[in-house]
Design a protein around this motif. Structure first.
Motif, mmCIF file in Angstrom:
data_model
loop_
_atom_site.group_PDB
_atom_site.id
_atom_site.type_symbol
_atom_site.label_atom_id
_atom_site.label_comp_id
_atom_site.label_asym_id
_atom_site.label_seq_id
_atom_site.Cartn_x
_atom_site.Cartn_y
_atom_site.Cartn_z
ATOM 1 N N UNK A 2 7.160 106.402 39.542
ATOM 2 C CA UNK A 2 6.278 105.341 39.064
ATOM 3 C C UNK A 2 6.637 104.946 37.638
ATOM 4 N N UNK A 3 6.369 103.699 37.303
ATOM 5 C CA UNK A 3 6.577 103.214 35.939
ATOM 6 C C UNK A 3 5.261 102.615 35.454
ATOM 7 N N UNK A 4 4.857 102.991 34.238
ATOM 8 C CA UNK A 4 3.648 102.469 33.613
ATOM 9 C C UNK A 4 4.070 101.749 32.337
ATOM 10 N N UNK A 5 3.668 100.479 32.217
ATOM 11 C CA UNK A 5 3.978 99.700 31.021
ATOM 12 C C UNK A 5 2.692 99.447 30.246
ATOM 13 N N UNK A 6 2.716 99.807 28.980
ATOM 14 C CA UNK A 6 1.618 99.546 28.057
ATOM 15 C C UNK A 6 1.949 98.238 27.347
ATOM 16 N N UNK A 7 1.150 97.213 27.577
ATOM 17 C CA UNK A 7 1.404 95.883 27.048
ATOM 18 C C UNK A 7 0.483 95.626 25.854
ATOM 19 N N UNK A 8 1.047 95.319 24.686
ATOM 20 C CA UNK A 8 0.271 95.029 23.480
ATOM 21 C C UNK A 8 -0.094 93.545 23.493
ATOM 22 N N UNK A 9 -1.417 93.250 23.366
ATOM 23 C CA UNK A 9 -1.910 91.875 23.476
ATOM 24 C C UNK A 9 -3.025 91.630 22.463
ATOM 25 N N UNK A 10 -3.261 90.344 22.147
ATOM 26 C CA UNK A 10 -4.429 89.995 21.343
ATOM 27 C C UNK A 10 -5.672 90.203 22.197
ATOM 28 N N UNK A 11 -6.718 90.770 21.562
ATOM 29 C CA UNK A 11 -7.932 91.077 22.339
ATOM 30 C C UNK A 11 -9.123 91.244 21.404
ATOM 31 N N UNK A 12 -10.214 90.580 21.709
ATOM 32 C CA UNK A 12 -11.484 90.721 20.972
ATOM 33 C C UNK A 12 -11.329 90.566 19.460
ATOM 34 N N UNK A 13 -10.567 89.599 19.028
ATOM 35 C CA UNK A 13 -10.407 89.349 17.607
ATOM 36 C C UNK A 13 -9.446 90.295 16.903
ATOM 37 N N UNK A 14 -8.718 91.070 17.670
ATOM 38 C CA UNK A 14 -7.739 91.997 17.101
ATOM 39 C C UNK A 14 -6.615 92.190 18.096
#
Length: 79
Positions: A2-14
């Motif tokens: 399995x591969x898990x990707x943690x994606x960094x995104x804009x969210x809730x003003x941060x």
């Protein structure tokens, strides 16, 4: 494997990281979110002991199985 990707995104003003549709807490900067994602990704790769788990399926039946602690996913962080 399995591969898990943690994606960094804009969210809730941060900034946050997410896996599939689940968001982390919100961080003030992109760098903070990326560092937290990198820590979480590293923790996912750490092997553990084999364990017996119990879970209920969609038909309300309980199952018990042994999971291998060394069966860890590959992980990465994407911005």
């Amino acid at each position: 494997m399995a591969r898990v990707t943690y994606l960094v995104v804009e969210h809730d003003g941060g900034w946050a990281y997410k896996v599939d549709d689940v968001f982390s807490e919100t961080f003030p900067t992109r760098n903070d979110a990326h560092a937290a994602a990198a820590r979480a990704a590293a923790e996912q790769r750490v092997p553990d002991e084999d364990r017996v788990i119990s879970y209920e399926d969609q038909n309300y039946r309980w199952h018990e199985e042994t999971v291998q602690g060394g069966d860890r996913p590959e992980t990465d962080v994407a911005d």
